[in-house]
Design a protein around this motif. Structure first.
Motif, PDB file in Angstrom:
ATOM      1  N   LEU A  57       0.834  -1.196   0.000  1.00 51.52           N
ATOM      2  CA  LEU A  57       0.000   0.000   0.000  1.00 51.52           C
ATOM      3  C   LEU A  57       0.877   1.258   0.000  1.00 51.52           C
ATOM      4  O   LEU A  57       1.892   1.326   0.681  1.00 51.52           O
ATOM      5  CB  LEU A  57      -0.917  -0.005   1.226  1.00 51.52           C
ATOM      6  N   VAL A  58       0.443   2.241  -0.792  1.00 51.72           N
ATOM      7  CA  VAL A  58       1.154   3.525  -0.826  1.00 51.72           C
ATOM      8  C   VAL A  58       0.145   4.656  -0.680  1.00 51.72           C
ATOM      9  O   VAL A  58      -1.014   4.536  -1.082  1.00 51.72           O
ATOM     10  CB  VAL A  58       1.954   3.722  -2.134  1.00 51.72           C
ATOM     11  N   LEU A 113       3.917   9.778  -0.254  1.00 57.42           N
ATOM     12  CA  LEU A 113       4.069  10.285   1.106  1.00 57.42           C
ATOM     13  C   LEU A 113       4.437   9.182   2.087  1.00 57.42           C
ATOM     14  O   LEU A 113       5.086   9.436   3.101  1.00 57.42           O
ATOM     15  CB  LEU A 113       2.773  10.967   1.562  1.00 57.42           C
ATOM     16  N   ALA A 114       3.990   7.970   1.801  1.00 57.68           N
ATOM     17  CA  ALA A 114       4.297   6.831   2.673  1.00 57.68           C
ATOM     18  C   ALA A 114       4.088   5.544   1.902  1.00 57.68           C
ATOM     19  O   ALA A 114       3.209   5.462   1.034  1.00 57.68           O
ATOM     20  CB  ALA A 114       3.417   6.849   3.921  1.00 57.68           C
ATOM     21  N   ALA A 115       4.893   4.561   2.229  1.00 58.87           N
ATOM     22  CA  ALA A 115       4.767   3.239   1.616  1.00 58.87           C
ATOM     23  C   ALA A 115       4.881   2.188   2.705  1.00 58.87           C
ATOM     24  O   ALA A 115       5.678   2.343   3.646  1.00 58.87           O
ATOM     25  CB  ALA A 115       5.845   3.025   0.556  1.00 58.87           C
ATOM     26  N   SER A 116       4.093   1.148   2.607  1.00 58.19           N
ATOM     27  CA  SER A 116       4.138   0.082   3.606  1.00 58.19           C
ATOM     28  C   SER A 116       5.491  -0.627   3.541  1.00 58.19           C
ATOM     29  O   SER A 116       6.169  -0.598   2.507  1.00 58.19           O
ATOM     30  CB  SER A 116       3.008  -0.921   3.358  1.00 58.19           C
ATOM     31  N   LYS A 139      -2.176  -1.262  -3.576  1.00 58.68           N
ATOM     32  CA  LYS A 139      -3.278  -0.350  -3.293  1.00 58.68           C
ATOM     33  C   LYS A 139      -2.725   1.078  -3.190  1.00 58.68           C
ATOM     34  O   LYS A 139      -1.803   1.328  -2.416  1.00 58.68           O
ATOM     35  CB  LYS A 139      -3.977  -0.713  -1.975  1.00 58.68           C
ATOM     36  N   VAL A 140      -3.298   1.999  -3.968  1.00 57.93           N
ATOM     37  CA  VAL A 140      -2.844   3.389  -3.972  1.00 57.93           C
ATOM     38  C   VAL A 140      -3.953   4.264  -3.401  1.00 57.93           C
ATOM     39  O   VAL A 140      -5.093   4.226  -3.868  1.00 57.93           O
ATOM     40  CB  VAL A 140      -2.477   3.854  -5.392  1.00 57.93           C
ATOM     41  N   HIS A 141      -3.611   5.082  -2.395  1.00 55.54           N
ATOM     42  CA  HIS A 141      -4.619   5.899  -1.717  1.00 55.54           C
ATOM     43  C   HIS A 141      -4.183   7.355  -1.637  1.00 55.54           C
ATOM     44  O   HIS A 141      -2.982   7.667  -1.575  1.00 55.54           O
ATOM     45  CB  HIS A 141      -4.855   5.389  -0.292  1.00 55.54           C
ATOM     46  N   ASN A 142      -5.183   8.225  -1.611  1.00 54.76           N
ATOM     47  CA  ASN A 142      -4.947   9.629  -1.276  1.00 54.76           C
ATOM     48  C   ASN A 142      -4.751   9.744   0.236  1.00 54.76           C
ATOM     49  O   ASN A 142      -5.226   8.892   0.998  1.00 54.76           O
ATOM     50  CB  ASN A 142      -6.142  10.488  -1.686  1.00 54.76           C
TER      51      ASN A 142
END
Length: 421
Positions: A38-39, A52-55, A80-83
């Motif tokens: 996830l990012v 901004l962050a990556a698992s 999975k890419v999230h705002n």
């Protein structure tokens, strides 16, 4: 050599939430933050948006980390890419801080950032056990209550706890490490390149390299007077930090140095029209001046820089100017920026702007210009505007330029921490 027995030996924990943004969203989505891919990116609608962050699994398996770009993320169904959800992040951060209060009073907690805090657990041995035992309890509670992984560095002062966190705890299988003064020469001095040490940026590193300093050990053995001549008070701090010496208390900044207020902004598109560039500069001057007024400060030196678009093959400039009378009036700061722009800008396409103010003085020490009849009124208006925005929101009162095509303040008012709420 320093006699470390002369320096305080506190019990400081530096608690860091592992891949905080990514981990919070993973838990919200019912995923394991340590194993999911996830990012979190600044804006999923922009292909060049920054990660901004990556698992942890994302970093390990796909080499995507903070600072990567959206277009670099592989097209893989596992990812999975999230705002960002800044409102959620702030709420979770606040609740984690409340968890710390189970173990220590609020006066013993310093929230360094949304995902990192310092705790002074000295004197609590009879209540909770050793600092290591307290760290294990806190780490376990954070996982049980929030499902979030964390890492903790332990040291006799805030600096060593932070260095321990960054340089060892984050790589440790247990996620917890302890450093003492006696570990500095063995664990800190070999560090190279210099930027791997917290508190040393690329510019300082480049200057130190030019002085023949390439490791922390070389910095610790360098002539203190020469460092002070080159860097001023920061040279003194760099030298003592290389020896692990830090006298700051919980709640005080670890790096003292010259206090400043600043803002930098990467524009959403290339700006070519001077009127649009000036619009953003005015908005940013407003924000920088507001920060100074909030702290009852006024500045003598204004720093201004423009970064050019990649179509201009990058580049830009950064210049400073010191004024006779310190000011926190938006238009005063803006006019100096325009002067610097007029002297150095030659029509290139602009993609980033930076403004900061330094050499601060207390606002009540400001000298009013006898030739400026409206000086006092302009100063007072700034505080009135700040109060209105504080009560009714940042978008409640904006300058006209914010409603033009070049303005960005209206859009940024809808954001939290520069990102979507």
């Amino acid at each position: 050599m320093f006699d470390y027995t002369q320096f305080p030996k506190r019990s400081i924990l530096c608690v860091d939430m592992k891949s905080f943004y990514a981990s919070v969203i993973a838990v919200q989505e019912g995923l394991d933050p340590l194993t999911c891919h996830l990012v979190v990116v600044g804006n999923t609608d922009r292909n060049g948006s920054v990660v901004l962050a990556a698992s942890p699994a994302m970093k390990k398996d796909f080499k995507i980390k903070t600072g990567s770009r959206l277009f670099e993320i592989p097209d893989d169904p596992k990812i999975k890419v999230h705002n960002p959800r800044m409102g959620l992040f702030v709420r979770v951060s606040t609740e984690i801080t409340k968890l710390f209060f189970r173990y220590v009073p609020p006066s013993s907690v310093h929230t360094y950032s949304v995902d990192e805090s310092f705790l002074n657990v000295g004197g609590l041995e009879k209540v909770w056990g050793t600092p290591l035992e307290i760290a294990k309890k806190i780490k376990n509670d954070i996982m049980l209550d929030f499902g979030l992984p964390s890492t903790i560095g332990i040291g006799p002062n805030m600096l060593i706890a932070k260095l321990c966190l960054d340089l060892e705890a984050k790589k440790s299988p247990s996620g917890i490490s302890t450093w003492s003064y006696e570990d500095i020469q063995e664990k800190l001095w070999p560090i190279s390149p210099l930027r791997e040490m917290w508190g040393i940026g690329s510019r300082v590193e480049k200057t130190l390299n030019s002085m023949g300093i390439f490791s922390i050990g070389q910095l610790a053995k360098y002539d203190l007077k020469l460092l002070e001549n080159k860097f001023g008070i920061m040279g003194n701090q760099l030298y003592h930090h290389a020896w692990g010496i830090d006298l700051s208390e919980i709640g005080a900044p670890i790096i003292q140095g010259q206090i400043s207020y600043g803002k930098s902004q990467i524009l959403l598109r290339d700006y070519k029209e001077i009127s649009e560039i000036k619009s953003v500069i005015l908005e940013m001057c407003e924000e920088v001046a507001r920060r100074a007024r909030v702290n009852n400060k006024a500045a003598r030196t204004i720093n201004f820089g423009l970064g050019y678009s990649k179509n201009e093959f990058g580049g830009g400039f950064h210049r400073s100017r010191t004024i006779e009378n310190p000011s926190n009036i938006t238009i005063d700061i803006y006019n100096v920026c325009l002067e610097l722009m007029s002297e150095n800008y030659r029509g290139q396409t602009v993609r980033s702007i930076s403004i900061s103010i330094t050499k601060l003085e207390n606002d009540y020490e400001m000298q009013l210009d006898l030739f400026d009849d409206n000086g006092w009124k302009k100063r007072k208006i700034g505080y009135v505007v700040d109060d209105i925005r504080k009560r009714f929101g940042p978008a409640s009162l904006l300058r006209a330029v914010s409603y033009t095509s070049g303005g960005t303040a209206l859009h940024r008012a809808s954001l939290l921490g520069g990102h979507k709420k």
